[in-house]
Scaffold this motif. Structure first.
Motif, PDB file in Angstrom:
ATOM      1  N   GLU A  85       0.830  -1.201   0.000  1.00  0.00           N
ATOM      2  CA  GLU A  85       0.000   0.000   0.000  1.00  0.00           C
ATOM      3  C   GLU A  85       0.873   1.263   0.000  1.00  0.00           C
ATOM      4  O   GLU A  85       0.539   2.252  -0.655  1.00  0.00           O
ATOM      5  N   LYS A 139       2.130   1.753  -3.525  1.00  0.00           N
ATOM      6  CA  LYS A 139       1.104   2.290  -4.417  1.00  0.00           C
ATOM      7  C   LYS A 139       0.950   3.792  -4.236  1.00  0.00           C
ATOM      8  O   LYS A 139       0.777   4.534  -5.213  1.00  0.00           O
ATOM      9  N   ARG A 140       1.023   4.233  -2.987  1.00  0.00           N
ATOM     10  CA  ARG A 140       0.916   5.677  -2.725  1.00  0.00           C
ATOM     11  C   ARG A 140       2.143   6.430  -3.240  1.00  0.00           C
ATOM     12  O   ARG A 140       2.028   7.444  -3.927  1.00  0.00           O
ATOM     13  N   GLY A 180       2.426   6.170  -7.081  1.00  0.00           N
ATOM     14  CA  GLY A 180       1.242   6.536  -7.848  1.00  0.00           C
ATOM     15  C   GLY A 180       0.677   5.363  -8.623  1.00  0.00           C
ATOM     16  O   GLY A 180       0.028   5.530  -9.656  1.00  0.00           O
ATOM     17  N   TYR A 234      -1.833   3.121  -8.101  1.00  0.00           N
ATOM     18  CA  TYR A 234      -3.001   2.768  -7.293  1.00  0.00           C
ATOM     19  C   TYR A 234      -3.712   1.499  -7.757  1.00  0.00           C
ATOM     20  O   TYR A 234      -4.398   0.852  -6.982  1.00  0.00           O
ATOM     21  N   GLY A 235      -3.539   1.118  -9.007  1.00  0.00           N
ATOM     22  CA  GLY A 235      -4.181  -0.101  -9.495  1.00  0.00           C
ATOM     23  C   GLY A 235      -3.254  -1.301  -9.519  1.00  0.00           C
ATOM     24  O   GLY A 235      -3.593  -2.340 -10.099  1.00  0.00           O
TER      25      GLY A 235
END
Length: 207
Positions: free
Chosen positions: A105, A108-109, A112, A114-115
């Motif tokens: 997580e 992903k942050r 960038g 996110y998927g």
């Protein structure tokens, strides 16, 4: 005979076969050129991650090998209760990179992405490039020092800085194996890199 039904069944079987070919591990895990030849698109993904994070392809691939043997949906083995009853898994690590949910997580942050999914190779190899970049920023570990990068990967950058691996002879042994594999992969890649680069050029890359 209902040909429409047969056609639908045939199409479904084709999709199943394609899915199986896509997620199955490479046939030869010991040769990085064979891996990239068999898994179309993997070299392009690895090269993209290497460029984005100033990472080393052989080192990233050696880490994937150690963590999952290139199994898309790999999970840690369950603990045994009384020696034979399957119990809980020791962590929520999952996928090619065996990334923990919380670390994934954060990736992903930060990236960038996110998927991103842990069972997608292009996302997993980018995660490893990102993580190795953190190890460089926080602990000054170079992109080709696979031994130190794996120790960071396993213990976390904070744990590595504190030297938690020093009391884990088994882990140091594993890190040495990762370093050796990265060296073999690097030598192999030198022999096929130009061919892989040519095969993965986009249309605009020729101009």
């Amino acid at each position: 005979m209902n040909f429409s039904r047969v056609s639908r069944l045939g199409f479904s079987l084709v999709l199943i076969v394609i899915a199986g070919c896509t997620t199955a591990p490479p046939s030869d895990l010991d040769n990085i050129c064979a891996i990239f030849d068999e898994k179309k698109g993997w070299y392009k993904s690895a090269k993209k991650s290497a460029k984005r994070w100033d990472a080393d392809i052989p080192t990233m691939m050696a880490i994937v090998h150690q963590e999952s043997k290139f199994e898309a949906k790999a999970k840690p083995p369950r603990k045994k209760i009384l020696g034979f009853i399957p119990g809980f898994r020791p962590s929520n690590a999952y996928g090619y990179s065996q990334a923990l949910t919380g670390t994934w997580e954060r990736y992903k942050r930060d990236a960038g992405a996110y998927g991103a999914d842990r069972d997608e190779f292009d996302d997993a190899i980018d995660f490893i490039g990102w993580y190795n970049k953190l190890s460089y920023k926080e602990n000054g570990v170079s992109a080709t020092d696979a031994r130190a990068l794996y120790l960071n990967y396993h213990e976390g950058q904070g744990g590595y800085a504190r030297g938690t691996y020093k009391s884990k002879a088994w882990l140091v042994g594993v890190a040495n194996k990762v370093h050796a594999r990265a060296g073999r992969y690097r030598t192999q890649l030198q022999g096929c890199k130009s061919r892989l680069d040519a095969a993965n050029k986009g249309w605009f890359d020729w101009f």
